[in-house]
Motif scaffolding. Sequence first.
Motif, PDB file in Angstrom:
ATOM      1  N   THR A  86       0.824  -1.216   0.000  1.00 24.07           N
ATOM      2  CA  THR A  86       0.000   0.000   0.000  1.00 24.07           C
ATOM      3  C   THR A  86       0.849   1.253   0.000  1.00 24.07           C
ATOM      4  N   ARG A  87       1.913   1.235   0.803  1.00 21.98           N
ATOM      5  CA  ARG A  87       2.755   2.427   0.932  1.00 21.98           C
ATOM      6  C   ARG A  87       3.952   2.425  -0.014  1.00 21.98           C
ATOM      7  N   CYS A  88       4.158   1.326  -0.743  1.00 19.86           N
ATOM      8  CA  CYS A  88       5.241   1.203  -1.747  1.00 19.86           C
ATOM      9  C   CYS A  88       6.639   1.316  -1.153  1.00 19.86           C
ATOM     10  N   LEU A  89       6.796   1.030   0.126  1.00 19.17           N
ATOM     11  CA  LEU A  89       8.127   1.038   0.733  1.00 19.17           C
ATOM     12  C   LEU A  89       8.832  -0.279   0.424  1.00 19.17           C
ATOM     13  N   PRO A  90      10.129  -0.255   0.144  1.00 18.78           N
ATOM     14  CA  PRO A  90      10.847  -1.507  -0.129  1.00 18.78           C
ATOM     15  C   PRO A  90      10.748  -2.471   1.053  1.00 18.78           C
ATOM     16  N   ALA A  91      10.445  -3.725   0.756  1.00 22.78           N
ATOM     17  CA  ALA A  91      10.306  -4.726   1.822  1.00 22.78           C
ATOM     18  C   ALA A  91      11.589  -4.846   2.632  1.00 22.78           C
ATOM     19  N   GLY A  92      12.735  -4.674   1.977  1.00 22.84           N
ATOM     20  CA  GLY A  92      14.010  -4.754   2.691  1.00 22.84           C
ATOM     21  C   GLY A  92      14.163  -3.654   3.714  1.00 22.84           C
ATOM     22  N   LEU A  93      13.733  -2.447   3.377  1.00 24.13           N
ATOM     23  CA  LEU A  93      13.803  -1.323   4.315  1.00 24.13           C
ATOM     24  C   LEU A  93      12.868  -1.562   5.489  1.00 24.13           C
ATOM     25  N   VAL A  94      11.673  -2.053   5.205  1.00 25.81           N
ATOM     26  CA  VAL A  94      10.720  -2.362   6.280  1.00 25.81           C
ATOM     27  C   VAL A  94      11.300  -3.413   7.214  1.00 25.81           C
ATOM     28  N   GLN A  95      11.914  -4.451   6.625  1.00 25.71           N
ATOM     29  CA  GLN A  95      12.500  -5.510   7.454  1.00 25.71           C
ATOM     30  C   GLN A  95      13.662  -4.976   8.293  1.00 25.71           C
ATOM     31  N   ASP A  96      14.444  -4.049   7.741  1.00 21.35           N
ATOM     32  CA  ASP A  96      15.539  -3.446   8.503  1.00 21.35           C
ATOM     33  C   ASP A  96      14.997  -2.733   9.736  1.00 21.35           C
ATOM     34  N   PHE A  97      13.904  -1.992   9.584  1.00 20.40           N
ATOM     35  CA  PHE A  97      13.302  -1.284  10.712  1.00 20.40           C
ATOM     36  C   PHE A  97      12.825  -2.278  11.773  1.00 20.40           C
ATOM     37  N   ILE A  98      12.253  -3.397  11.304  1.00 18.83           N
ATOM     38  CA  ILE A  98      11.788  -4.432  12.243  1.00 18.83           C
ATOM     39  C   ILE A  98      12.970  -5.045  12.982  1.00 18.83           C
ATOM     40  N   ASP A  99      14.011  -5.406  12.219  1.00 15.68           N
ATOM     41  CA  ASP A  99      15.183  -6.056  12.815  1.00 15.68           C
ATOM     42  C   ASP A  99      15.885  -5.152  13.819  1.00 15.68           C
ATOM     43  N   GLU A 100      15.855  -3.848  13.582  1.00 16.38           N
ATOM     44  CA  GLU A 100      16.552  -2.906  14.457  1.00 16.38           C
ATOM     45  C   GLU A 100      15.684  -2.410  15.603  1.00 16.38           C
ATOM     46  N   GLY A 101      14.445  -2.925  15.711  1.00 17.95           N
ATOM     47  CA  GLY A 101      13.594  -2.598  16.844  1.00 17.95           C
ATOM     48  C   GLY A 101      12.813  -1.307  16.716  1.00 17.95           C
ATOM     49  N   TYR A 102      12.751  -0.735  15.521  1.00 18.52           N
ATOM     50  CA  TYR A 102      12.011   0.510  15.324  1.00 18.52           C
ATOM     51  C   TYR A 102      10.562   0.280  14.899  1.00 18.52           C
ATOM     52  N   LEU A 103      10.206  -0.944  14.589  1.00 23.47           N
ATOM     53  CA  LEU A 103       8.884  -1.221  14.033  1.00 23.47           C
ATOM     54  C   LEU A 103       8.488  -2.652  14.349  1.00 23.47           C
ATOM     55  N   TYR A 104       7.201  -2.847  14.644  1.00 17.71           N
ATOM     56  CA  TYR A 104       6.669  -4.200  14.758  1.00 17.71           C
ATOM     57  C   TYR A 104       5.145  -4.147  14.613  1.00 17.71           C
ATOM     58  N   GLN A 105       4.531  -5.305  14.594  1.00 15.67           N
ATOM     59  CA  GLN A 105       3.071  -5.434  14.489  1.00 15.67           C
ATOM     60  C   GLN A 105       2.515  -5.812  15.851  1.00 15.67           C
ATOM     61  N   ASP A 106       1.537  -5.039  16.361  1.00 16.78           N
ATOM     62  CA  ASP A 106       0.991  -5.368  17.679  1.00 16.78           C
ATOM     63  C   ASP A 106      -0.136  -6.393  17.560  1.00 16.78           C
ATOM     64  N   SER A 107      -0.674  -6.797  18.686  1.00 20.45           N
ATOM     65  CA  SER A 107      -1.672  -7.866  18.713  1.00 20.45           C
ATOM     66  C   SER A 107      -2.971  -7.477  18.026  1.00 20.45           C
ATOM     67  N   HIS A 108      -3.168  -6.168  17.793  1.00 19.79           N
ATOM     68  CA  HIS A 108      -4.351  -5.695  17.058  1.00 19.79           C
ATOM     69  C   HIS A 108      -4.026  -5.449  15.584  1.00 19.79           C
ATOM     70  N   ASP A 109      -2.864  -5.909  15.155  1.00 20.27           N
ATOM     71  CA  ASP A 109      -2.409  -5.808  13.760  1.00 20.27           C
ATOM     72  C   ASP A 109      -2.186  -4.375  13.312  1.00 20.27           C
ATOM     73  N   ASN A 110      -1.775  -3.512  14.247  1.00 23.07           N
ATOM     74  CA  ASN A 110      -1.370  -2.153  13.899  1.00 23.07           C
ATOM     75  C   ASN A 110       0.136  -2.085  13.696  1.00 23.07           C
ATOM     76  N   CYS A 111       0.585  -1.089  12.932  1.00 24.50           N
ATOM     77  CA  CYS A 111       2.011  -0.761  12.897  1.00 24.50           C
ATOM     78  C   CYS A 111       2.358  -0.041  14.194  1.00 24.50           C
TER      79      CYS A 111
END
Length: 660
Positions: free
Chosen positions: A465-490
Amino acid sequence: MTQQIRLNYAQQKLVDRILERLEEGEIPWKSPWKHVNVVPYNATTSTKYKGFNQVSLMMEAFSKGYQDPRWCTFKQAKEKGWRIKKGSQGVSLYYPLLYNHELKRFLTAKDFEGLDDKESDKLKAASTLRDKSFTVFNAEQLVGIEKLPQAELVGVPFESLIAKQVIRDLEKNMDIVIEHEEQDRAYYNKVDDRIKMPHQKQFLGEQGYYATLFHEISHATGHEERLNRDLSGSFGSAEYAQEELVAEFSSLFLSQKLGLPQEQSEIDNGSAYIASWMQVLKDNPQVLALSINKANQAYNYVYDKGNIKSLEDALEKIHGDAKKDLKNVRHNYDKSNKVDVEVLRRDVLITDYAQLELGLNLTPNGKNRVSTQEHDSLVIYTDKNDFFRYSTQTGGDIINFVMHFKDLEFKEALNDIQGFYHKYQPSVQETKTFNKQKDENIIASIELPEPAKDNKQVINYLSKTRCLPAGLVQDFIDEGYLYQDSHDNCVFVGKFEDMNVNAVRRAAKKSSNFKADVEGSYKQGGFYYGNDSKTLIVTEGVIDAMSLMAIRSDYKSFDYLSVNGVGNTHNALKFQMDKREGKDKYERIIFALDNDDAGQDATLRAIKFMNNEYPGIDVEYTYPESKDWNAELIHQTKKHDDPTYQHHHSVSYEMGGKSM
């Protein structure tokens, strides 16, 4: 004409999975895995999986988020006393074996013991090759298996000297010419038997250069005087698509061996072939297994001609040193800053240590009581921060816990807990009994929302939807800046000195505009993403910053600060300059707020603020052509929606008369 073979169940499952991912615009075997060079292996025999099975397990690990590279069958798990978690689904693999029609069973090595060549040939002649299927489960699906130390998750680090030596040997032993020119593409010329490469300085880094070069070398193995593959296809043809698959998987195997991670630029470069791969796999699903088999042959050829076997000791030493370094990281704290033993007993929670260090899965067991899936007789008392293990009649505080589960002496356990404390900076437990109103001037870690089991919806939303590279999104997740909560929010997490000081939740679906700060957030801190740069780019939101990173090919040349709303611009700037010591670091600030009335007004006020408060720093500004930077990224992605479009393309935006 492509050889026709019948697909077994494992092959069909992998073809279906790859087609599904390709239809979503992703290249599943080139996903930016954090531990891309950790080859999956058997948990009981330590045998590494190869070829088709290797690809299947790598894709399954990425899809399910498994970090542990170990796998085993149900029988192997049972023999070891491990239990497969309820509801777990395994992965179907296969390997070819000789099936004897007279004996009506698969042959083993024992069947050939004591036979001479003539007798062996006769037994083989009465047999045919058949695929024997089996199912394996990941170690993270098992209860009772010992957690793999973090150091064992480290793959072989990339070492340019080894890569250079392999290339030199390949040039000599393959009799191949590698030429460098000032150009924008790399390719293998089968007519001249030459590899044409851009200069290494034209790549973002040497790892990208060698990854590209090994891809072209994989093509070169198909020359008629080497492995003699069909290299006659033109772009868009089935033959061309299959050869690209061979080079893709061969270079992937090489990258894992030599420690080359899959970089985002390499992932983007493969997007031109997605349509061709989809078509060829739909028309002839057998192509996948054939391509992986040929890729394995190409890998073995390069392994031989590149004398990689002679470098095994060096690779093992580099790998061992990397593991050793990681093991020692925890203990590399300032010994003059030792924490009092009583503070450790109070603040290092056994539940935290059990999860973060030992990888145990906690389950509630009554009021103020927690058990684990792995140890039925273990009870952790959360109100007292102590434990008791009934099977061994052992109990006590956090120090006793570490001594017991890591089999350490008192001083060793204490040193380990000191390292844990300095790494995770646990909250002071005694303050939790007070019900004081939060002081806005006090910076402290906040309690983050409960995470979901995986991050699939967040990754899909941000990348599709946001057209962000999947690799960049995964980097944010791996570095602790982003995750999905139990209500499926960013959930975007802002940090300061290893603390989670603020967080923003927003819906991970197009149909919802939900957005809210997490309770207790220190919003003044903003969201900071550093690359040790002397230039800071300031955006309104985190997605704006990520969009700029996607647009810029040199995005790692900048630091980023998202102010979490224009009303917080001054507060976030002051925090960045004073608390994060930006006033002594930055030479230039670039304001990249939204292109609307609020954004433009905030930009002018921010420039005035910086000139008054921090006059020694150059200030510039830029606006997107669209309303904000994510809208700009989406517009450019759709505008360039063709097979040759590179998602990370370079653009130049004017800022106060200067070029970004």
